[in-house]
Design a protein around this motif. Structure first.
Motif, PDB file in Angstrom:
ATOM      1  N   GLY A 154     -11.974  -9.146  13.414  1.00  0.00           N
ATOM      2  CA  GLY A 154     -12.867  -8.318  12.616  1.00  0.00           C
ATOM      3  C   GLY A 154     -12.201  -7.001  12.306  1.00  0.00           C
ATOM      4  O   GLY A 154     -11.066  -6.749  12.738  1.00  0.00           O
ATOM      5  N   ASP A 155     -12.892  -6.134  11.572  1.00  0.00           N
ATOM      6  CA  ASP A 155     -12.324  -4.826  11.262  1.00  0.00           C
ATOM      7  C   ASP A 155     -12.607  -3.862  12.396  1.00  0.00           C
ATOM      8  O   ASP A 155     -13.132  -4.242  13.461  1.00  0.00           O
ATOM      9  N   ASP A 156     -12.270  -2.574  12.187  1.00  0.00           N
ATOM     10  CA  ASP A 156     -12.380  -1.607  13.278  1.00  0.00           C
ATOM     11  C   ASP A 156     -13.816  -1.185  13.580  1.00  0.00           C
ATOM     12  O   ASP A 156     -14.045  -0.314  14.425  1.00  0.00           O
ATOM     13  N   ALA A 157     -14.807  -1.800  12.913  1.00  0.00           N
ATOM     14  CA  ALA A 157     -16.205  -1.540  13.269  1.00  0.00           C
ATOM     15  C   ALA A 157     -16.585  -2.233  14.575  1.00  0.00           C
ATOM     16  O   ALA A 157     -17.575  -1.871  15.206  1.00  0.00           O
ATOM     17  N   PHE A 158     -15.796  -3.233  14.979  1.00  0.00           N
ATOM     18  CA  PHE A 158     -16.093  -4.004  16.176  1.00  0.00           C
ATOM     19  C   PHE A 158     -15.280  -3.478  17.358  1.00  0.00           C
ATOM     20  O   PHE A 158     -14.159  -2.998  17.192  1.00  0.00           O
ATOM     21  N   ALA A 159     -15.868  -3.625  18.533  1.00  0.00           N
ATOM     22  CA  ALA A 159     -15.168  -3.232  19.753  1.00  0.00           C
ATOM     23  C   ALA A 159     -14.313  -4.395  20.256  1.00  0.00           C
ATOM     24  O   ALA A 159     -14.622  -5.562  20.012  1.00  0.00           O
ATOM     25  N   LEU A 160     -13.255  -4.074  20.951  1.00  0.00           N
ATOM     26  CA  LEU A 160     -12.363  -5.091  21.502  1.00  0.00           C
ATOM     27  C   LEU A 160     -13.066  -5.823  22.645  1.00  0.00           C
ATOM     28  O   LEU A 160     -13.562  -5.218  23.593  1.00  0.00           O
ATOM     29  N   ARG A 161     -13.117  -7.149  22.533  1.00  0.00           N
ATOM     30  CA  ARG A 161     -13.699  -8.002  23.564  1.00  0.00           C
ATOM     31  C   ARG A 161     -12.818  -9.235  23.715  1.00  0.00           C
ATOM     32  O   ARG A 161     -11.900  -9.454  22.921  1.00  0.00           O
ATOM     33  N   ASP A 162     -13.126 -10.054  24.725  1.00  0.00           N
ATOM     34  CA  ASP A 162     -12.387 -11.304  24.865  1.00  0.00           C
ATOM     35  C   ASP A 162     -12.619 -12.213  23.667  1.00  0.00           C
ATOM     36  O   ASP A 162     -11.741 -12.994  23.289  1.00  0.00           O
TER      37      ASP A 162
END
Length: 287
Positions: free
Chosen positions: A269-277
């Motif tokens: 996704g773009d940078d609106a999403f947080a890093l997750r597994d």
């Protein structure tokens, strides 16, 4: 008070009530000046569907594709499959609209974004009829194609097929889909305040969609309010819950190409999403 005066006032009131009732009856009985306006009745002679589209189909299929956003062959296939769902029965009362006209009008509206009030003259379909037609056709297309064209994988093999295409076409390994949100302009419901007002300056619903390497929809969620961010909508979505509890059927982590350390499969996704597994946004400039 004089009894005669009271009786006179009572008679005047009754007379006024009778006049009001008579006026209402006359309004109910008043016939329309015209049942169908003449320029609508001449749809077959001068309407876009029966004239321009026939001409483009026979003489300039490239322009037909530009106008309908699809070639004639695809239009015919769509009409053959969705047409029976939007075909009305012929009655003595009036002749129903052709399913081809309904489909063409809907596709043109979706492709151009033109208002119903401006489309009514070219297509010769009343502006208050067009939204009914568009809803009917869109629902028919969904019912006909939903299970065929938008099927979310539930097995490791299905996700592997998507991941392989991302690697081949975009050089993104372990990618099971690209996720993003799209604001769709709408009229906000009464008493909703600023709930639907987005950062772009208009009221909207949000379509959150997951697509494969060829831009085909895998999963979609419509109904997020415009004031909510993509991350908020994803955090409340079913697919995020399934991706994190393992019920999506993701393949087991394995090494990336030319590596030995196991890495999980994920969405991008773009940078609106947080890093997750389960989801990987792009690296920030400061990284």
């Amino acid at each position: 008070m004089d009894v005669a005066l009271i009786q006179h006032q009572y008679d005047l009131i009754n007379l006024a009530l009778h006049q009001i009732q008579d006026n209402r009856r006359r309004r109910r009985r008043r016939r329309r000046e015209v049942w169908v306006r003449p320029w609508i009745g001449s749809r077959r002679q001068f309407g876009l569907y029966d004239q321009l589209l026939v001409e483009l189909r026979n003489e300039d299929q490239r322009s037909f594709k530009n106008f309908m956003r699809m070639p004639p062959e695809m239009f015919n296939e769509l009409l053959a499959r969705a047409g029976p769902r939007i075909t009305k029965q012929h009655t003595w009362y009036r002749e129903p609209m052709e399913p081809g006209l309904k489909l063409a009008l809907t596709l043109r509206h979706l492709a151009s974004g033109s208002k119903y009030s401006t489309m009514k003259y070219g297509w010769r379909v009343p502006h208050n009829t067009q939204p009914l037609v568009v809803r009917e056709v869109c629902q028919a297309i969904i019912d006909e194609y939903m299970t065929e064209v938008m099927s979310c994988p539930t097995t490791p093999e299905g996700w592997h097929a998507i991941s392989d295409k991302f690697l081949q076409k975009w050089n993104f390994p372990h990618t099971c889909g690209a996720l993003d949100g799209k604001h769709i302009s709408c009229k906000f419901p009464p008493k909703s305040g600023s709930q639907y007002f987005n950062y772009k300056g208009f009221d909207s619903d949000v379509l959150m969609a997951l697509v494969d390497a060829e831009y085909k929809f895998i999963w979609a969620d419509l109904g997020g309010t415009g004031s909510a961010s993509d991350a908020q909508i994803y955090n409340d979505s079913e697919i995020k819950e399934c991706a994190e509890d393992g019920t999506t059927g993701f393949p087991a982590p394995d090494p990336l190409p030319n590596d030995y350390q196991n890495v999980p499969y994920f969405f991008i996704g773009d940078d609106a999403f947080a890093l997750r597994d389960s989801i990987t946004p792009p690296l920030s400039r400061s990284s």
